[in-house]
Design an enzyme around this catalytic site. Sequence first.
Site: not given
Ligand SMILES: [Zn+2]
Length: 363
Positions: A89, A93, A186, A263, A303, A332
């Site tokens: 970035d 921001f 923007q 993101d 996972c 996770h």
């Molecule tokens: Zn998981």
Amino acid sequence: MSFHLEATDGPARAGTLTLAHGVVQTPAFMPVGTAATVKALAPRDLIEMGAQIVLANTYHLWLRPGLETIVAAGGLHKFMAWERPILTDSGGFQVFSLESRRELDDDGVTFRSHLDGSTHRFTPENVVAFQETVGVDIAMALDVCVRLPADEATLRDSVRRTTEWAKRCAEAWKARDKTLLFGITQGGLDQTLRTQSANELIPLDLPGYAIGGLSVGESRDATESMMRFAAATLPPQKPRYLMGVGTVRDVILAVDSGVDMFDCVYPTRCGRNGRAMTRKGELHIKNAAFTRDFSPLDPDCDCQVCTTYTRAYLSHLFRAGEMLAAQLLSYHNVYVLVRLMRDARSAIIRHEWDQFKDSLVTL
Ligand SMILES: [Zn+2]
């Protein structure tokens, strides 16, 4: 370096973005590594879960460890031991979040560090140079972000400066063979200004465009309708990046708006606070109901956390204040979004996006 659209299904898109450090298959979620680390996750964790690209922040790296240290390390990839693509970035921001500690003028912005109060200055030129010098795959243009709600004059001014600064960023952009420069649009929730912002940046012919200035205080409905509107103002043949969005629902709605990249600190922040994200909603692992629940955290997740540990154990780790708690839940949560984007991509390629989306947006 190129962006190739492989399939579309309605507005949803599946593409391939080829960067200096590898290929990013889109739609893609980019875990946020603000200070050159995705909080609580090692690079090997991110590789294992299939993260293709991470984000880091110019503002934070500029202040600490600073450009010289990253250059001496051989660049940001080597410094953080991450061989895949990195996007930074521009710091716009973060600097605008400082409010009382910054002063904006047409040439740039002067601000005081949140760490030690020292004075620094960002200009479009030095922000692009910093990102090129640390060697990231995608650099972002310096923009003027405003907190919503904002009056029209403030928004108009932010669009004007963002355009002027994007032009200067494009002029300053030199390392075109290794770092792509993306522009940021923007305009807040004002459709006329959003259109104007896009129309002023598109002639710069940058390799990609971001939708900035959303998720900054407005309602969820307002974010959703503006992301749809703003995505449609951007060129279809270039990657579109919606900044700062990262719940299951918002990411799915963004893909449905034709956005390719996202993101957000949300999954790791939730992970540290004991909130687990799932495709069916979130659960608070510290809740008393989980203390004797020996089922997986998320029975629908494959996972390594969900296939190894129980809710009761994770709940215990949080109650005991153990470091592993934040690591496992962060793992996770990031996995949920990485996997979600992988599944979204194959649904788009199979032309089953609507069914996939409808099975999720019930949250
Ligand atoms: Zn998981």
